[in-house]
Design a protein around this motif. Structure first.
Motif: not given
Ligand SMILES: [Cu+2]
Length: 126
Positions: A57-58, A60, A108-110, A120-124
């Protein structure tokens, strides 16, 4: 007399070269796990869409990394940036469909699935 001295030098040199060859082969063996590590690191740029969830989900990554999402579900999903304007938007991905985006700037790119907004997900990006 003189020629036997040269022969001895040549023999010593051949032994030395053989040692270098053995050492090189040894280093190659030692480097192989490192090369495999690089291949595995490439997998760290992948996000799987499975069972109505982004996994991980996250994620980096370092700036300049190309991230690829793959939809493993039977249902279509999207990879849509939550930012306005969207930094990226895949459109509907069918089963086994992929979407790639290169993250050049740290931040940070949600994101979410536009069809199932609870996904949902997030790219850091560092
Ligand atoms: Cu979805």
């Amino acid at each position: 007399m003189k020629s036997s001295l040269l022969d001895a030098r040549g023999a010593r040199r051949r032994v030395w070269l053989r040692g270098v060859a053995v050492a090189s082969a040894g280093m190659l063996t030692l480097c192989l796990p490192a090369l495999v590590g690089v291949v595995n690191a490439a997998d760290a740029n992948a996000v799987d869409i499975d069972n109505f969830a982004f996994s991980p989900a996250t994620l980096t990554v370092r700036a300049g990394t190309r991230v690829t999402w793959t939809n493993h579900d039977e249902d279509p999903h999207t990879v849509t940036s939550s930012d306005n304007p969207h930094a990226f938007a895949s459109g509907a991905l069918d089963t086994n469909g992929t979407f790639s985006f290169t993250f050049d700037k740290p931040g940070t790119y949600p994101y979410y699935c536009a069809i199932h907004p609870h996904m949902t997900g997030v790219i850091v990006v560092k």
